[in-house]
Design a protein around this motif. Sequence first.
Motif, PDB file in Angstrom:
ATOM      1  N   ALA A   1     -10.176   5.827  -2.881  1.00 18.39           N
ATOM      2  CA  ALA A   1     -10.521   5.078  -1.667  1.00 18.39           C
ATOM      3  C   ALA A   1     -11.785   4.267  -1.910  1.00 18.39           C
ATOM      4  CB  ALA A   1     -10.687   6.024  -0.486  1.00 18.39           C
ATOM      5  N   THR A   2     -11.945   3.774  -3.146  1.00 15.72           N
ATOM      6  CA  THR A   2     -13.140   3.002  -3.477  1.00 15.72           C
ATOM      7  C   THR A   2     -13.009   1.583  -2.931  1.00 15.72           C
ATOM      8  OG1 THR A   2     -12.171   2.435  -5.626  1.00 15.72           O
ATOM      9  CG2 THR A   2     -13.618   4.360  -5.556  1.00 15.72           C
ATOM     10  N   GLY A   3     -14.157   0.915  -2.783  1.00 13.51           N
ATOM     11  CA  GLY A   3     -14.146  -0.433  -2.219  1.00 13.51           C
ATOM     12  C   GLY A   3     -13.915  -0.376  -0.724  1.00 13.51           C
ATOM     13  N   ARG A   4     -13.303  -1.402  -0.178  1.00 16.67           N
ATOM     14  CA  ARG A   4     -13.044  -1.466   1.262  1.00 16.67           C
ATOM     15  C   ARG A   4     -11.694  -0.819   1.542  1.00 16.67           C
ATOM     16  NH1 ARG A   4     -14.118  -7.063   4.267  1.00 16.67           N
ATOM     17  NH2 ARG A   4     -16.233  -6.528   3.527  1.00 16.67           N
ATOM     18  N   ALA A   5     -11.709   0.453   1.822  1.00 14.15           N
ATOM     19  CA  ALA A   5     -10.490   1.216   2.093  1.00 14.15           C
ATOM     20  C   ALA A   5     -10.794   2.233   3.185  1.00 14.15           C
ATOM     21  CB  ALA A   5     -10.000   1.920   0.832  1.00 14.15           C
ATOM     22  N   THR A   6      -9.836   2.435   4.086  1.00 15.32           N
ATOM     23  CA  THR A   6     -10.032   3.391   5.173  1.00 15.32           C
ATOM     24  C   THR A   6      -9.572   4.787   4.803  1.00 15.32           C
ATOM     25  OG1 THR A   6      -7.899   2.755   6.111  1.00 15.32           O
ATOM     26  CG2 THR A   6      -9.852   1.597   6.935  1.00 15.32           C
ATOM     27  N   GLY A   7      -8.911   4.925   3.667  1.00 15.18           N
ATOM     28  CA  GLY A   7      -8.443   6.224   3.208  1.00 15.18           C
ATOM     29  C   GLY A   7      -7.809   6.072   1.842  1.00 15.18           C
ATOM     30  N   PRO A   8      -7.514   7.178   1.163  1.00 12.68           N
ATOM     31  CA  PRO A   8      -6.940   7.089  -0.187  1.00 12.68           C
ATOM     32  C   PRO A   8      -5.544   6.480  -0.185  1.00 12.68           C
ATOM     33  CG  PRO A   8      -6.934   9.354   0.603  1.00 12.68           C
ATOM     34  CD  PRO A   8      -7.709   8.574   1.606  1.00 12.68           C
ATOM     35  N   HIS A   9      -5.364   5.478  -1.007  1.00 16.24           N
ATOM     36  CA  HIS A   9      -4.061   4.843  -1.161  1.00 16.24           C
ATOM     37  C   HIS A   9      -4.117   3.928  -2.376  1.00 16.24           C
ATOM     38  CE1 HIS A   9      -6.197   1.545   0.888  1.00 16.24           C
ATOM     39  NE2 HIS A   9      -5.275   0.733   0.386  1.00 16.24           N
TER      40      HIS A   9
ATOM     41  N   ASP B   1       0.837  -1.190   0.000  1.00 15.28           N
ATOM     42  CA  ASP B   1       0.000   0.000   0.000  1.00 15.28           C
ATOM     43  C   ASP B   1       0.878   1.248   0.000  1.00 15.28           C
ATOM     44  OD1 ASP B   1      -2.242  -1.575   0.132  1.00 15.28           O
ATOM     45  OD2 ASP B   1      -2.633  -1.207   2.260  1.00 15.28           O
ATOM     46  N   VAL B   2       0.525   2.213  -0.848  1.00 14.11           N
ATOM     47  CA  VAL B   2       1.214   3.504  -0.875  1.00 14.11           C
ATOM     48  C   VAL B   2       0.159   4.577  -0.654  1.00 14.11           C
ATOM     49  CG1 VAL B   2       2.676   5.086  -2.177  1.00 14.11           C
ATOM     50  CG2 VAL B   2       2.927   2.610  -2.505  1.00 14.11           C
ATOM     51  N   ALA B   3       0.295   5.336   0.427  1.00 12.82           N
ATOM     52  CA  ALA B   3      -0.683   6.364   0.781  1.00 12.82           C
ATOM     53  C   ALA B   3      -0.370   7.680   0.070  1.00 12.82           C
ATOM     54  CB  ALA B   3      -0.682   6.566   2.295  1.00 12.82           C
ATOM     55  N   ARG B   4      -1.321   8.145  -0.723  1.00 10.17           N
ATOM     56  CA  ARG B   4      -1.236   9.444  -1.389  1.00 10.17           C
ATOM     57  C   ARG B   4      -2.662   9.979  -1.531  1.00 10.17           C
ATOM     58  NH1 ARG B   4       3.078  10.971  -4.544  1.00 10.17           N
ATOM     59  NH2 ARG B   4       1.972  12.969  -4.515  1.00 10.17           N
ATOM     60  N   PRO B   5      -2.813  11.289  -1.788  1.00  9.83           N
ATOM     61  CA  PRO B   5      -4.162  11.859  -1.891  1.00  9.83           C
ATOM     62  C   PRO B   5      -4.941  11.321  -3.089  1.00  9.83           C
ATOM     63  CG  PRO B   5      -2.510  13.577  -1.525  1.00  9.83           C
ATOM     64  CD  PRO B   5      -1.766  12.322  -1.838  1.00  9.83           C
ATOM     65  N   THR B   6      -6.252  11.357  -2.980  1.00 13.36           N
ATOM     66  CA  THR B   6      -7.125  10.987  -4.090  1.00 13.36           C
ATOM     67  C   THR B   6      -6.787  11.827  -5.317  1.00 13.36           C
ATOM     68  OG1 THR B   6      -8.929  10.302  -2.647  1.00 13.36           O
ATOM     69  CG2 THR B   6      -9.534  10.957  -4.883  1.00 13.36           C
ATOM     70  N   GLY B   7      -6.731  11.188  -6.465  1.00 10.87           N
ATOM     71  CA  GLY B   7      -6.422  11.877  -7.712  1.00 10.87           C
ATOM     72  C   GLY B   7      -4.968  11.819  -8.111  1.00 10.87           C
ATOM     73  N   THR B   8      -4.083  11.332  -7.224  1.00  8.37           N
ATOM     74  CA  THR B   8      -2.669  11.194  -7.573  1.00  8.37           C
ATOM     75  C   THR B   8      -2.525  10.190  -8.715  1.00  8.37           C
ATOM     76  OG1 THR B   8      -2.017  11.616  -5.276  1.00  8.37           O
ATOM     77  CG2 THR B   8      -0.378  10.583  -6.711  1.00  8.37           C
ATOM     78  N   PRO B   9      -1.827  10.550  -9.807  1.00  7.35           N
ATOM     79  CA  PRO B   9      -1.711   9.638 -10.951  1.00  7.35           C
ATOM     80  C   PRO B   9      -0.997   8.336 -10.586  1.00  7.35           C
ATOM     81  CG  PRO B   9      -1.087  11.863 -11.573  1.00  7.35           C
ATOM     82  CD  PRO B   9      -1.193  11.861 -10.081  1.00  7.35           C
ATOM     83  N   VAL B  10      -1.453   7.255 -11.202  1.00  6.76           N
ATOM     84  CA  VAL B  10      -0.843   5.936 -11.060  1.00  6.76           C
ATOM     85  C   VAL B  10      -0.309   5.527 -12.430  1.00  6.76           C
ATOM     86  CG1 VAL B  10      -1.288   3.495 -10.593  1.00  6.76           C
ATOM     87  CG2 VAL B  10      -2.338   5.254  -9.147  1.00  6.76           C
ATOM     88  N   ALA B  11       0.964   5.108 -12.491  1.00  6.73           N
ATOM     89  CA  ALA B  11       1.600   4.754 -13.761  1.00  6.73           C
ATOM     90  C   ALA B  11       1.838   3.256 -13.847  1.00  6.73           C
ATOM     91  CB  ALA B  11       2.926   5.497 -13.904  1.00  6.73           C
ATOM     92  N   ALA B  12       1.893   2.749 -15.055  1.00  2.19           N
ATOM     93  CA  ALA B  12       2.208   1.328 -15.266  1.00  2.19           C
ATOM     94  C   ALA B  12       3.638   1.069 -14.801  1.00  2.19           C
ATOM     95  CB  ALA B  12       2.052   0.967 -16.733  1.00  2.19           C
TER      96      ALA B  12
END
Length: 263
Positions: free
Chosen positions: A232-240, A163-174
């Motif tokens: 933070a969709t699904g079962r998540a306690t915060g954005p990550h 798990d890597v914690a970052r704010p919602t909307g942070t881009p994710v790269a391949a």
Amino acid sequence: MIAAAVLIAAAPAAIVLSGTPGQGAVLTGSVAAGATLQLDGQPVAVAPDGRFLIAFDRDAGPSATLVATLPDGQRLVRPLTVAPRAWRIERLPTLPRVSQPSAEFQRRRAPELAQIAAARDKATDAQGWRQRFAWPVKGRISGLFGAQRIYAGEPGAYHSGVDVARPTGTPVAAPADGVVILAASAPFTLEGNLLMIDHGMGLNSAFLHLSRIDVKPGDPVRQGQVVGAIGATGRATGPHLHWSMKWLDARIDPLLLAGPMTP
């Protein structure tokens, strides 16, 4: 006078491995082109140039055997010692496990698991498995692969990714080249917006809890290409970002592929 012929002995055939066998680890290797390969009796794909990839589950036993059969029928046997890992175990002796899932959860979960299994059954010609993997996002690591809680003596499921914690909307790269094999059209119960990428040779990545997915099934992706965003969709306690990986049926540690996170 006729010069005597000089005979040069051919190099002995061998199985060459790069990496150290260990629980949750991935190794690449090479063998003679045209060889067939098995790991503990399970077929292992070999590329036309003789390159291959193997991996070991989080709970892999202490030994394994790699067997190659060369085109001329010669059989090479390579015993492997699989190093154990010291997993982070948290014991909660007075706290019971989570209550049983509801009937509604079970009704929804079955088709979700079927989609995930169908995606992992897809074989592509992706070549990302040959690359050095990169972190899909950088930030604070908030969850380690293999970590597990023991509730009143009863083990819970271990953590299947990093798990890597970052704010919602942070881009994710391949993290490497690949082909999209699943892009959820609606949030899954546990995974939320789920994206899966096949990197070839049975190796795939899953990215959970996304706020958005920017690619669709069948799309080729390149290492570093933005494919979605943290949420933070699904079962998540915060954005990550939860990044998990599998090779065939083996759950593996993404951190061992991507290496230490650097700024």
